[in-house]
Write a protein that holds these residues in place. Structure first.
Motif, PDB file in Angstrom:
ATOM      1  N   THR A   9      34.929  31.957  34.532  1.00 20.15           N
ATOM      2  CA  THR A   9      35.145  32.153  33.100  1.00 20.15           C
ATOM      3  C   THR A   9      35.450  30.927  32.088  1.00 20.15           C
ATOM      4  O   THR A   9      35.081  30.826  30.987  1.00 20.15           O
ATOM      5  N   ASP A  10      36.120  29.854  32.782  1.00 19.43           N
ATOM      6  CA  ASP A  10      36.439  28.791  32.129  1.00 19.43           C
ATOM      7  C   ASP A  10      35.508  27.680  31.924  1.00 19.43           C
ATOM      8  O   ASP A  10      35.514  26.620  31.507  1.00 19.43           O
ATOM      9  N   HIS A  11      34.068  27.947  32.664  1.00 18.15           N
ATOM     10  CA  HIS A  11      33.018  27.180  32.534  1.00 18.15           C
ATOM     11  C   HIS A  11      33.394  25.834  33.020  1.00 18.15           C
ATOM     12  O   HIS A  11      33.031  24.746  32.364  1.00 18.15           O
ATOM     13  N   ASP A  12      34.063  25.556  33.989  1.00 17.79           N
ATOM     14  CA  ASP A  12      34.346  24.233  34.659  1.00 17.79           C
ATOM     15  C   ASP A  12      33.605  23.947  35.919  1.00 17.79           C
ATOM     16  O   ASP A  12      33.816  23.162  36.547  1.00 17.79           O
ATOM     17  N   GLY A  13      32.833  24.851  36.269  1.00 15.18           N
ATOM     18  CA  GLY A  13      31.702  24.412  37.214  1.00 15.18           C
ATOM     19  C   GLY A  13      32.313  24.865  38.524  1.00 15.18           C
ATOM     20  O   GLY A  13      31.609  24.557  39.474  1.00 15.18           O
ATOM     21  N   SER A  14      33.263  25.486  38.684  1.00 21.32           N
ATOM     22  CA  SER A  14      33.741  26.036  39.808  1.00 21.32           C
ATOM     23  C   SER A  14      34.472  27.151  39.778  1.00 21.32           C
ATOM     24  O   SER A  14      35.086  27.361  38.853  1.00 21.32           O
TER      25      SER A  14
ATOM     26  N   HIS B   9      42.910  22.824  45.612  1.00 21.20           N
ATOM     27  CA  HIS B   9      43.181  23.585  44.386  1.00 21.20           C
ATOM     28  C   HIS B   9      44.151  24.840  45.032  1.00 21.20           C
ATOM     29  O   HIS B   9      43.906  25.552  46.123  1.00 21.20           O
ATOM     30  N   ARG B  10      45.381  24.774  44.553  1.00 25.90           N
ATOM     31  CA  ARG B  10      46.218  26.028  45.097  1.00 25.90           C
ATOM     32  C   ARG B  10      46.550  27.026  44.053  1.00 25.90           C
ATOM     33  O   ARG B  10      46.716  26.688  42.977  1.00 25.90           O
ATOM     34  N   PRO B  11      46.226  28.080  44.344  1.00 22.94           N
ATOM     35  CA  PRO B  11      46.318  29.364  43.217  1.00 22.94           C
ATOM     36  C   PRO B  11      47.663  29.482  42.812  1.00 22.94           C
ATOM     37  O   PRO B  11      48.863  29.012  43.494  1.00 22.94           O
ATOM     38  N   GLU B  12      47.894  29.993  41.828  1.00 18.46           N
ATOM     39  CA  GLU B  12      49.212  30.654  41.544  1.00 18.46           C
ATOM     40  C   GLU B  12      49.721  31.564  42.412  1.00 18.46           C
ATOM     41  O   GLU B  12      49.168  31.875  43.089  1.00 18.46           O
ATOM     42  N   GLY B  13      51.268  31.719  42.224  1.00 16.89           N
ATOM     43  CA  GLY B  13      51.979  32.667  43.200  1.00 16.89           C
ATOM     44  C   GLY B  13      51.365  33.730  43.228  1.00 16.89           C
ATOM     45  O   GLY B  13      50.907  34.563  42.288  1.00 16.89           O
TER      46      GLY B  13
ATOM     47  N   GLU C 247      41.817  32.217  41.249  1.00 20.25           N
ATOM     48  CA  GLU C 247      42.255  33.093  40.075  1.00 20.25           C
ATOM     49  C   GLU C 247      41.078  33.620  39.715  1.00 20.25           C
ATOM     50  O   GLU C 247      40.878  34.946  39.010  1.00 20.25           O
ATOM     51  N   ASP C 248      40.052  32.915  39.186  1.00 15.69           N
ATOM     52  CA  ASP C 248      38.933  33.391  38.525  1.00 15.69           C
ATOM     53  C   ASP C 248      38.089  34.766  39.337  1.00 15.69           C
ATOM     54  O   ASP C 248      37.715  35.561  39.028  1.00 15.69           O
TER      55      ASP C 248
ATOM     56  N   GLN D 263      48.986  39.510  36.892  1.00 10.76           N
ATOM     57  CA  GLN D 263      47.582  39.362  36.069  1.00 10.76           C
ATOM     58  C   GLN D 263      46.321  40.571  36.553  1.00 10.76           C
ATOM     59  O   GLN D 263      45.636  40.927  35.741  1.00 10.76           O
ATOM     60  N   THR D 264      46.348  40.715  37.895  1.00 12.58           N
ATOM     61  CA  THR D 264      45.197  41.529  38.318  1.00 12.58           C
ATOM     62  C   THR D 264      45.937  43.158  38.736  1.00 12.58           C
ATOM     63  O   THR D 264      46.915  43.164  38.809  1.00 12.58           O
ATOM     64  N   LYS D 265      45.171  43.875  38.994  1.00 10.28           N
ATOM     65  CA  LYS D 265      45.585  45.196  39.648  1.00 10.28           C
ATOM     66  C   LYS D 265      45.585  45.094  40.902  1.00 10.28           C
ATOM     67  O   LYS D 265      45.614  46.564  41.403  1.00 10.28           O
ATOM     68  N   PHE D 266      45.560  44.324  41.771  1.00  7.07           N
ATOM     69  CA  PHE D 266      45.479  44.395  43.158  1.00  7.07           C
ATOM     70  C   PHE D 266      47.019  44.377  43.474  1.00  7.07           C
ATOM     71  O   PHE D 266      47.945  44.012  43.047  1.00  7.07           O
TER      72      PHE D 266
END
Lengths: 225, 639
Positions: A109-114, A43-47, A118-119, A54-57
């Motif tokens: 948060t999207d309840h996909d088991g992983s 899985h590759r995260p977004e850029g 991003e999560d 999206q986050t405050k980091f």
């Protein structure tokens, strides 16, 4: 009688097949299929820019977080087992698996088991960089196991037991069976304004904002990273 | 705590948000990062090959060369890099250890070179990962054996070692014929006599020549005297050898029980028994049987032959397979014997008179011997007889290669199983040690932390360095996390022994305690929330035992510093504990901060009060002591 005949025919067929195999010597095929789990799910995260929005980091913080994340989970996602195992390294004396499950469900948060990066990072962003209300919201979300908007006594009891489990056996004073339950009673006394047996988000926020201990401890998260 | 998960510590600390709303007590302060450095890349130049890594990666293992300040010795100012004049190939593995937490052993490396590199970089070989551990141990053992062989041959080439006693030299000579010429001579002489003895036993029974009276005599009776002399000579030699071995053996009892000595005894006993009872006709039959045991002398050759020993060992180790072969054979024999018996029952003059009589036929047929002394005559008998011989081939031929392969498989498997068991035990021990290490580290630092705060209050900071033993930031953050958990649940982590003690004491508390007036008599700054809260709860009509527990919980989070004549620093019961306190005792200019001796209350003891003077308080005195310590007790919470 046709039913009997059918059965007889089936049995006969089976016997003949067995005898045939016995005579000709065909080895039975491997009953265990090759379990070729495609564990190479990557899985590759977004850029970085998107995550920064999206986050405050900051960029550097995201880099550090991702490096640590990817080191432990090279495939880019964490599943529940992995999560529990990582979390248990911090609590050598107790059993942190239940609490880790609750955490996992809260992060996923999207309840996909992983839990993807991003999560992971959005959860951390709320906890570490969000406002106090955000943090309290997140904590409420953690407690609300079935995500129905209110915390019942049973849910709270599960959470409390999982927290007490992390302490393990060797504590002072010795852990009693009723300790979590008493703690839950205490909690509900404090939080449940209208005494209806459940704590809703408004009651929760209200009570927490009134409690200076809680407000002060929420500020602990300001400089975790 | 594994190195890799240090990166997840921020996540674990963030996850503590779940504890905050349910905690009743305020949380401790987070440790501040005094010198927060941005993570930087450092360059490690190993014999020209440049490796780069983050500084924090190396600092995961602070007790190695690269993780500690020891690497500063290798810092090259001109090129701003760390230069090591060592093998770059091995360094790759070592650096990977820092990165992944697992140390691998490359198979192409020489074991001693690898060990040297590990020693140089301060890494213990025990942490080699399980994937490579077996290989490493094997190579290490081979190497050790080689060294031992070298040492032995060295020793053998030296002159006589006067340090060994005569008995020890003799034993060495017996076990190792190559040690001295005398031993070699002895070895060959005994071998020769064993051969002579066996040959005489055999030749004794050969008929040689006739005696008038047309009776063929065996040579043994014809040349009785000669054979007797030979026999005597052999037995003499064997007896002397046995006695010498018995004398030289380091552990005589063990020697007597060993297989070889039993064989020796069995080999020479018949002769002596024969000497004793020569003229008794009744037992001469038994005497003759005893002579059979002389053939056991051939087993004495196993001292001389390595192959015999190996065979014996493998037979012993494959006893279960052989037993299974025997069992299946027995089953087949019984089945076929029964079938043949009933098949041949009808025929007249059949040799199959009973089932046990048919056993002989079955065995002979199944092993494809086919003597022909018993043959079936009926058609059914012949059919079953042929089935018997066919299955005989199967039953005999199949297990034999299985046994042969079992030999090697079992042999290697046993070795590997033992190794794995030892490794598993070692691995569990390592995990346990790591766990107790980290929890002990936490408990230890808690004590340090409490003392630190005490010191800060009394204003002496010079001894702070003693107590902060340079715990890294990650460790202090981890400890803060565990401290938060303690605060949330209002329980404390203690180690196992203390827990057992507490269990014992609580089982000994058998009468309700009177509320110690210490609670009400303290008019200091009681800032601990827990104490306040529990002050209220003690008024509740609870049972007394929880009340005492609550009261003692109050003690947990407070430190009493008495500024009176008898200053004593009493800390909470669980955090300060006996042994290591001496090392942490700093000298304070104001009050003498001495650590309290935790008194284990004698039965029937009461409230485990934390404050106790050096003479252990007897139960009756506890309340008195508390009342006298009313003056000027400043309670400071451990926030």
């Amino acid at each position: 009688m046709s039913h009997c005949q059918q059965r007889c025919k089936r049995q006969l067929g089976r016997v003949i097949r067995c005898f045939y195999q016995f005579v000709t010597g065909t080895l039975s095929q491997d009953s265990v299929e090759d379990e070729f789990e495609l564990s190479t799910v990557c899985h590759r995260p977004e850029g970085l820019e998107q995550l920064q929005e999206q986050t405050k980091f900051t960029r550097k913080e995201l880099q550090v977080l991702y490096r640590g994340f990817k080191n432990e989970c090279p495939s880019g996602i964490v599943n529940e087992e992995n999560f529990k195992q990582i979390y248990s390294q911090f609590f050598p004396q107790g059993d942190s698996s239940t609490y880790a499950t609750f955490l996992f469900n809260a992060f996923d948060t999207d309840h996909d088991g992983s839990v993807s990066f991003e999560d992971f990072v959005s959860g951390l962003s709320i906890i570490l960089r969000g406002t106090i209300d955000d943090r309290l919201n997140w904590a409420f979300n953690l407690y609300d196991l079935n995500k129905d908007g209110c915390i019942t006594k049973e849910e709270m009891l599960d959470i409390m037991k999982s927290i007490y489990d992390m302490m393990g056996k060797y504590t002072y004073p010795a852990m009693r069976e009723e300790a979590p339950r008493e703690h839950v009673e205490n909690f509900f006394q404090k939080m449940d304004r209208n005494k209806d047996g459940v704590v809703t988000i408004e009651e929760f926020l209200e009570s927490c904002q009134k409690d200076e201990n809680i407000m002060r401890s929420m500020q602990l998260f300001d400089n975790v990273i | 705590m594994a190195a890799g998960v240090a990166a997840w510590l921020p996540f674990a600390r963030a996850a503590a948000i779940g504890w905050m709303p349910v905690a009743n007590c305020p949380m401790p302060l987070a440790p501040t990062e005094k010198n927060k450095r941005q993570d930087e890349l450092i360059i490690l130049n190993v014999s020209g090959r440049r490796f780069q890594t983050w500084r924090t990666t190396l600092e995961r293992y602070p007790d190695t060369l690269l993780g500690s300040t020891e690497k500063e010795f290798f810092f090259n100012e001109d090129t701003k890099e760390y230069f090591f004049d060592r093998d770059p190939e091995v360094f790759r593995c070592i650096l990977n250890f820092y990165r992944t937490g697992k140390l691998h052993y490359p198979r192409y490396e020489c074991i001693s070179a690898y060990d040297e590199e590990l020693a140089f970089y301060g890494i213990l070989p025990e942490i080699i990962g399980d994937c490579c551990y077996e290989e490493y141990k094997d190579r290490k053992r081979e190497n050790a054996e080689r060294l031992m062989d070298d040492n032995d041959s060295e020793n053998n080439q030296e002159g006589s070692m006067p340090s060994l006693s005569f008995r020890q030299t003799m034993w060495r000579a017996f076990e190792n014929p190559h040690t001295s010429t005398l031993a070699l001579v002895f070895y060959y002489v005994t071998g020769f006599f064993i051969a002579v003895s066996v040959i005489t036993n055999v030749v004794e029974t050969v008929p040689c020549g006739t005696v008038p009276g047309n009776k063929e005599l065996p040579c043994g009776e014809r040349y009785a005297v000669a054979f007797f002399c030979l026999d005597t000579a052999c037995v003499m030699i064997f007896t002397v050898e046995y006695l010498l071995r018995l004398f030289a053996a380091p552990s005589r009892y063990r020697f007597i029980r060993s297989v070889m000595s039993i064989i020796d005894v069995v080999a020479i006993m018949p002769y002596y028994i024969g000497l004793v009872m020569t003229n008794n006709e009744d037992v001469s039959g038994a005497f003759v049987t005893l002579r059979v045991f002389r053939v056991f002398r051939i087993f004495k050759f196993s001292r001389h032959s390595q192959g015999l020993r190996i065979l014996g060992y493998t037979l012993k180790s494959c006893a279960s397979e052989l037993g299974f072969l025997l069992f299946s054979l027995t089953m087949a024999i019984i089945i076929f014997a029964t079938v043949m018996f009933y098949a041949e029952k009808g025929s007249s003059a059949s040799k199959f008179t009973s089932i046990p009589a048919s056993f002989w036929y079955t065995i002979v047929t199944m092993t494809t011997l086919g003597y022909g002394d018993m043959v079936p005559k009926t058609i059914a008998g012949k059919i079953f007889g042929s089935i018997c011989s066919l299955s005989g081939v199967l039953v005999i031929a199949l297990p034999v290669p299985v046994i042969v392969s079992n030999f090697s498989r079992i042999y290697h498997q046993n070795q590997r199983a033992d190794k794995r068991r030892a490794q598993k035990k070692a691995r569990l021990a390592r995990i346990r040690v790591a766990k107790t290490g980290s929890s002990n580290a936490y408990l230890h630092s808690k004590r340090n932390g409490l003392l630190n705060e005490a010191l800060e209050l009394t204003g002496s900071t010079e001894d702070e360095q003693h107590t902060t033993k340079g715990t890294s930031l990650i460790e202090s953050q981890h400890h803060h996390l565990l401290h938060c958990l303690e605060k949330t649940t209002n329980h404390e982590f203690i180690d196992e022994q203390l827990f057992e003690q507490n269990c014992m004491e609580s089982s000994m508390q058998n009468y309700p305690s009177s509320r110690s007036p210490s609670l009400s008599s303290h008019h200091g700054l009681t800032t601990s929330c827990c104490s306040r809260r529990h002050k209220k709860t003690t008024h509740l009509p609870n049972s007394s035992v929880p009340a005492t527990r609550l009261r003692s919980m109050q003690e947990l989070s407070t430190i009493h510093i008495q500024c009176s004549e008898q200053p004593s620093l009493t800390t909470s019961r669980s955090s300060l504990n006996m042994k290591s306190d001496d090392g942490l005792r700093p000298n304070c200019k104001a009050a003498q901060i001495t650590t309290a001796i935790i008194s284990i209350p004698t039965p029937p003891a009461l409230t485990p009060e934390g404050e106790s003077r050096p003479p252990p308080s007897s139960p009756g005195h506890s309340t008195n002591i508390s009342t006298t310590t009313t003056s000027n007790i400043v309670k400071v919470s451990a926030l």
